[in-house]
Design a protein around this motif. Structure first.
Motif: not given
Length: 349
Positions: A20, A95, A143, A198, A203-204, A206, A334-335, A338, A342
């Motif tokens: 990140d 991210s 996304s 991303i 990401a956050r 989602q 968060s990542l 994600y 995915r």
């Protein structure tokens, strides 16, 4: 989620490296994603940017990343080996936040007089069409963050029949030169098959929607020193996104920028009562109190201020497993979420 570069789904656990990049720090971890299980984060680590006088911000970020990569491989690879039997990863997922990353939202519509089967392949073809382009930026991820079939939102749309479908797509952009330099640097630490990117606030966003699925009308304010990103969600779907350069955090100039972003939305939509605030965890409580105390009653047409909820890493505890001893990190969790989502959705028809 992302529709390219993943043709087959495997049923075994997969290991990824997570990175990140933000305006003031760089974080990293390993994650294990297994079918039917929560993603498991291993060896989470975050370093503040090592800035030097008269040095470009990008150079400081890359130098700090080099230190993080070295520390993560030394500590994390052995832990990953113990957990999975291998210290290798198939992918490094990155991210990227402001000032190097940004997002944009668009809607793709499918319509026919006769019913058609809504499939992932259909959406994939639509995504290949030219969307928004940004000078100097590379489109790194698209996304799907919402789907409406025949006028009704659905969370499991694939394989269903419809005459009309609207798909809300959040696109992530990263500065092209930065993406290239990051890829080169990361391949020195992670000889992975793939380096994927991303935008951090995608990401956050989602992750927040996963953590608070019942809040169908909300404002999501994602702030850093470099950027303010505001998202309006109505009936569970994104209807507006606004991004602007930041002016620090918490001061009068910052509050003015936030107020102008709210006002832009209020001209077109009634503003919801719930507001989720994404910020550095050490600052989130103070910023939430600043927002709650600000007089924004004309925008809400009410004397009662909105309810401001700081989003913390613990809000993802039920969705993301942390290895013993690792302090939860909201951006890395968060990542991880994600990545797991995915991979699950890659098996949709």
């Amino acid at each position: 989620m992302s529709f390219f570069g993943r043709l087959f789904r495997t049923e075994r656990a997969e290991s990824l490296a997570l990175i990140d990049i933000s305006a003031d720090s760089v974080g990293g971890a390993y994650v294990i994603c297994a079918p039917g299980a929560r993603p498991r984060v291993i060896s989470a680590l975050r370093l503040s940017l090592d800035t030097r006088r008269n040095e470009p911000h990008e150079s400081a970020m890359l130098r700090t990343l080099a230190g993080l990569g070295d520390a993560l491989v030394r500590a994390g690879a052995p832990a990953l080996l113990r957990a999975t039997g291998s210290g290798a990863v198939r992918e490094a997922l990155v991210s990227v936040g402001a000032p190097w990353g940004m997002t944009a939202v668009r809607i793709e519509r499918f319509e026919d007089k006769t019913p058609f089967t809504f499939t992932r392949k259909l959406v994939g073809r639509a995504m290949k069409k030219a969307g928004r382009t940004v000078f100097g930026m590379a489109l790194v991820d698209e996304s799907v963050v919402g789907t409406i079939l025949n006028g009704y939102e659905t969370r499991s749309p694939y394989g269903k029949q419809a005459r009309r479908a609207d798909v809300v797509i959040m696109a992530s952009f990263v500065r092209r030169v930065v993406a290239e330099r990051l890829s080169t640097a990361l391949r020195g630490f992670f000889p992975a098959e793939r380096i994927a990117f991303i935008a951090g606030n995608s990401a956050r966003y989602q992750a927040v929607r996963s953590a608070f699925p019942h809040e169908r009308d909300a404002l999501i304010l994602d702030v850093s020193e470099a950027r303010i990103a505001l998202t309006l969600v109505r009936q569970g779907l994104i209807v507006a996104v606004s991004e602007t350069s930041g002016t620090g955090e918490g001061g009068s100039a910052w509050l003015g920028e936030v107020r102008r972003a709210f006002a832009g939305f209020a001209e077109r939509y009634p503003l919801p009562r719930a507001m989720f605030l994404i910020a550095r965890e050490s600052d989130a409580g103070t910023l939430a109190r600043t927002l709650a105390a600000a007089d924004m009653s004309p925008l809400w047409l009410s004397d009662n201020p909105p309810v401001v909820v700081p989003v913390l890493a613990r809000h993802l505890a039920a969705l993301v497993e942390q290895s013993s001893g690792d302090a939860p990190d909201l951006a890395l969790s968060s990542l991880a979420l994600y990545a797991a989502r995915r991979d699950r959705e890659s098996g949709a028809p």
